[in-house]
Write a protein that holds these residues in place. Structure first.
Motif, PDB file in Angstrom:
ATOM      1  N   THR A  14       0.826  -1.210   0.000  1.00 23.84           N
ATOM      2  CA  THR A  14       0.000   0.000   0.000  1.00 23.84           C
ATOM      3  C   THR A  14       0.867   1.270   0.000  1.00 23.84           C
ATOM      4  O   THR A  14       0.368   2.357   0.284  1.00 23.84           O
ATOM      5  CB  THR A  14      -0.922   0.039   1.237  1.00 23.84           C
ATOM      6  OG1 THR A  14      -0.108   0.026   2.432  1.00 23.84           O
ATOM      7  CG2 THR A  14      -1.887  -1.137   1.257  1.00 23.84           C
ATOM      8  N   GLY A  15       2.153   1.101  -0.310  1.00 20.01           N
ATOM      9  CA  GLY A  15       3.071   2.237  -0.220  1.00 20.01           C
ATOM     10  C   GLY A  15       3.645   2.375   1.178  1.00 20.01           C
ATOM     11  O   GLY A  15       4.251   3.396   1.514  1.00 20.01           O
ATOM     12  N   MET A  80      -2.379   2.964   5.769  1.00 22.59           N
ATOM     13  CA  MET A  80      -2.698   3.290   4.378  1.00 22.59           C
ATOM     14  C   MET A  80      -3.512   2.149   3.810  1.00 22.59           C
ATOM     15  O   MET A  80      -3.267   0.979   4.117  1.00 22.59           O
ATOM     16  CB  MET A  80      -1.429   3.451   3.545  1.00 22.59           C
ATOM     17  CG  MET A  80      -0.570   4.638   3.894  1.00 22.59           C
ATOM     18  SD  MET A  80      -1.206   6.192   3.223  1.00 22.59           S
ATOM     19  CE  MET A  80      -0.768   5.999   1.497  1.00 22.59           C
ATOM     20  N   ARG A  82      -5.258   0.620   0.007  1.00 27.56           N
ATOM     21  CA  ARG A  82      -5.141   0.716  -1.452  1.00 27.56           C
ATOM     22  C   ARG A  82      -6.344   0.046  -2.102  1.00 27.56           C
ATOM     23  O   ARG A  82      -6.952  -0.872  -1.520  1.00 27.56           O
ATOM     24  CB  ARG A  82      -3.856   0.014  -1.899  1.00 27.56           C
ATOM     25  CG  ARG A  82      -3.539   0.119  -3.393  1.00 27.56           C
ATOM     26  CD  ARG A  82      -2.197  -0.521  -3.665  1.00 27.56           C
ATOM     27  NE  ARG A  82      -1.747  -0.327  -5.044  1.00 27.56           N
ATOM     28  CZ  ARG A  82      -0.579  -0.755  -5.507  1.00 27.56           C
ATOM     29  NH1 ARG A  82       0.265  -1.402  -4.697  1.00 27.56           N
ATOM     30  NH2 ARG A  82      -0.238  -0.540  -6.767  1.00 27.56           N
ATOM     31  N   ARG A  87      -4.068  -3.689  -5.360  1.00 26.89           N
ATOM     32  CA  ARG A  87      -3.206  -4.262  -4.328  1.00 26.89           C
ATOM     33  C   ARG A  87      -2.933  -5.744  -4.577  1.00 26.89           C
ATOM     34  O   ARG A  87      -1.787  -6.195  -4.451  1.00 26.89           O
ATOM     35  CB  ARG A  87      -3.845  -4.070  -2.955  1.00 26.89           C
ATOM     36  CG  ARG A  87      -3.046  -4.704  -1.819  1.00 26.89           C
ATOM     37  CD  ARG A  87      -3.672  -4.429  -0.470  1.00 26.89           C
ATOM     38  NE  ARG A  87      -2.986  -5.207   0.557  1.00 26.89           N
ATOM     39  CZ  ARG A  87      -3.316  -6.441   0.918  1.00 26.89           C
ATOM     40  NH1 ARG A  87      -4.354  -7.045   0.339  1.00 26.89           N
ATOM     41  NH2 ARG A  87      -2.648  -7.072   1.854  1.00 26.89           N
ATOM     42  N   THR A 154      -3.479   5.010  -0.905  1.00 27.74           N
ATOM     43  CA  THR A 154      -2.265   4.865  -1.706  1.00 27.74           C
ATOM     44  C   THR A 154      -2.338   5.673  -2.997  1.00 27.74           C
ATOM     45  O   THR A 154      -1.359   6.297  -3.409  1.00 27.74           O
ATOM     46  CB  THR A 154      -2.025   3.383  -2.048  1.00 27.74           C
ATOM     47  OG1 THR A 154      -2.010   2.627  -0.835  1.00 27.74           O
ATOM     48  CG2 THR A 154      -0.718   3.188  -2.788  1.00 27.74           C
ATOM     49  N   GLU A 155      -3.504   5.647  -3.633  1.00 25.61           N
ATOM     50  CA  GLU A 155      -3.677   6.362  -4.899  1.00 25.61           C
ATOM     51  C   GLU A 155      -3.640   7.881  -4.712  1.00 25.61           C
ATOM     52  O   GLU A 155      -3.569   8.631  -5.689  1.00 25.61           O
ATOM     53  CB  GLU A 155      -4.994   5.942  -5.555  1.00 25.61           C
ATOM     54  CG  GLU A 155      -5.005   4.526  -6.100  1.00 25.61           C
ATOM     55  CD  GLU A 155      -5.218   3.436  -5.045  1.00 25.61           C
ATOM     56  OE1 GLU A 155      -5.195   2.251  -5.398  1.00 25.61           O
ATOM     57  OE2 GLU A 155      -5.417   3.778  -3.852  1.00 25.61           O
ATOM     58  N   PHE A 157      -1.279   9.403  -2.436  1.00 25.37           N
ATOM     59  CA  PHE A 157      -0.203   9.289  -1.457  1.00 25.37           C
ATOM     60  C   PHE A 157       0.247  10.656  -0.938  1.00 25.37           C
ATOM     61  O   PHE A 157       0.415  10.842   0.274  1.00 25.37           O
ATOM     62  CB  PHE A 157       0.988   8.544  -2.063  1.00 25.37           C
ATOM     63  CG  PHE A 157       2.044   8.183  -1.052  1.00 25.37           C
ATOM     64  CD1 PHE A 157       1.949   7.017  -0.323  1.00 25.37           C
ATOM     65  CD2 PHE A 157       3.140   9.018  -0.836  1.00 25.37           C
ATOM     66  CE1 PHE A 157       2.911   6.676   0.616  1.00 25.37           C
ATOM     67  CE2 PHE A 157       4.106   8.688   0.094  1.00 25.37           C
ATOM     68  CZ  PHE A 157       3.994   7.514   0.828  1.00 25.37           C
ATOM     69  N   SER A 160      -2.244  12.074   1.360  1.00 29.23           N
ATOM     70  CA  SER A 160      -2.235  11.305   2.605  1.00 29.23           C
ATOM     71  C   SER A 160      -1.077  11.749   3.495  1.00 29.23           C
ATOM     72  O   SER A 160      -1.231  11.902   4.716  1.00 29.23           O
ATOM     73  CB  SER A 160      -2.100   9.810   2.299  1.00 29.23           C
ATOM     74  OG  SER A 160      -3.155   9.355   1.489  1.00 29.23           O
ATOM     75  N   LYS A 177      10.283   6.984  -3.473  1.00 25.89           N
ATOM     76  CA  LYS A 177       9.520   5.744  -3.515  1.00 25.89           C
ATOM     77  C   LYS A 177      10.459   4.539  -3.466  1.00 25.89           C
ATOM     78  O   LYS A 177      11.459   4.497  -4.164  1.00 25.89           O
ATOM     79  CB  LYS A 177       8.663   5.666  -4.780  1.00 25.89           C
ATOM     80  CG  LYS A 177       7.436   6.558  -4.761  1.00 25.89           C
ATOM     81  CD  LYS A 177       6.575   6.306  -5.981  1.00 25.89           C
ATOM     82  CE  LYS A 177       5.319   7.163  -5.943  1.00 25.89           C
ATOM     83  NZ  LYS A 177       4.442   6.890  -7.124  1.00 25.89           N
TER      84      LYS A 177
END
Length: 223
Positions: A14-15, A80, A82, A87, A154-155, A157, A160, A177
């Motif tokens: 999810t990052g 987080m 996603r 995912r 996540t989309e 980020f 967030s 990243k």
């Protein structure tokens, strides 16, 4: 009142690795349990002196909701989430070449078989938020979400991250990243029958994701 222990519940793919690298910058090594396995963390914590236990300010890892029960201090979670289809696609292509257990078992495993094989691929996000001891339901997940300061998307980020910075008063949040699944196909390149199977196995995750994303957008708009 004691300072709250901040718990980053890292949901895989999810990052979270990128986010964790930012999060752990704000704590010294003796203030955070960073992806320490549950049994090892519990053993280490139980051996600490009482004054040292109070120095623990943060926990991060692939833990389920309920990890706070090991600590006496007040606590707060963040995480987080996603989109479930994205995912699961990322999970499959990432784990297929992950050294050890997954690579050995998935070497010749089709995507369709993987969805049936790996518990993470079936409502995995809802499972973590519900906790290992609880009945699996969106309602239980929503109840546990009351203990979360924030759940990012996540989309979205960057949005967030800005929200987390505001809520936790973080400093420098510049990032690079990491742990990105580079070998995975785009969503429109995945066969429709695989997409439908993922949807069927993740009905709870899809419902919960829509609920969390709706609330997240409201929070962003309120900033």
């Amino acid at each position: 009142m004691d300072e709250k222990v901040v718990i980053f519940m890292h949901i895989p793919k999810t990052g979270g690795t990128t986010l964790n690298n930012i999060f752990k910058k704000f704590y010294s090594e003796n203030e955070i349990y960073d992806h320490v396995p549950l049994e090892k963390m519990n053993k280490q914590f139980s051996q600490l002196k009482e004054e040292d236990k109070k120095n623990i300010k943060a926990i991060s890892g692939h833990h389920f909701y309920g990890i706070h029960e090991f600590f006496s201090q007040p606590y707060v979670y963040f995480s987080m989430m996603r989109h479930p289809i994205e995912r699961v696609i990322s999970l499959y292509y990432f784990l297929k070449s992950y050294p050890g257990y997954y690579e050995e078992n998935m070497k010749h495993m089709s995507f369709e078989d993987y969805i049936d094989w790996d518990p993470q691929a079936t409502n995995g996000q809802t499972k973590q938020i519900c906790g290992g001891k609880s009945h699996l339901s969106v309602e239980k997940a929503k109840e546990n979400l009351l203990e979360f300061e924030s759940i990012g998307i996540t989309e979205m980020f960057n949005e967030s991250l800005l929200l987390l910075k505001k809520k936790f008063k973080w400093g420098n949040i510049k990032y690079k990243k990491v742990n990105v699944t580079k070998s995975r196909p785009l969503l429109d390149e995945v066969p429709i029958e695989i997409i439908k199977k993922i949807e069927k196995h993740n009905e709870l995750d899809i419902e919960l994701f829509q609920y969390i994303k709706s609330n997240f957008i409201k929070q962003i708009n309120d900033l």
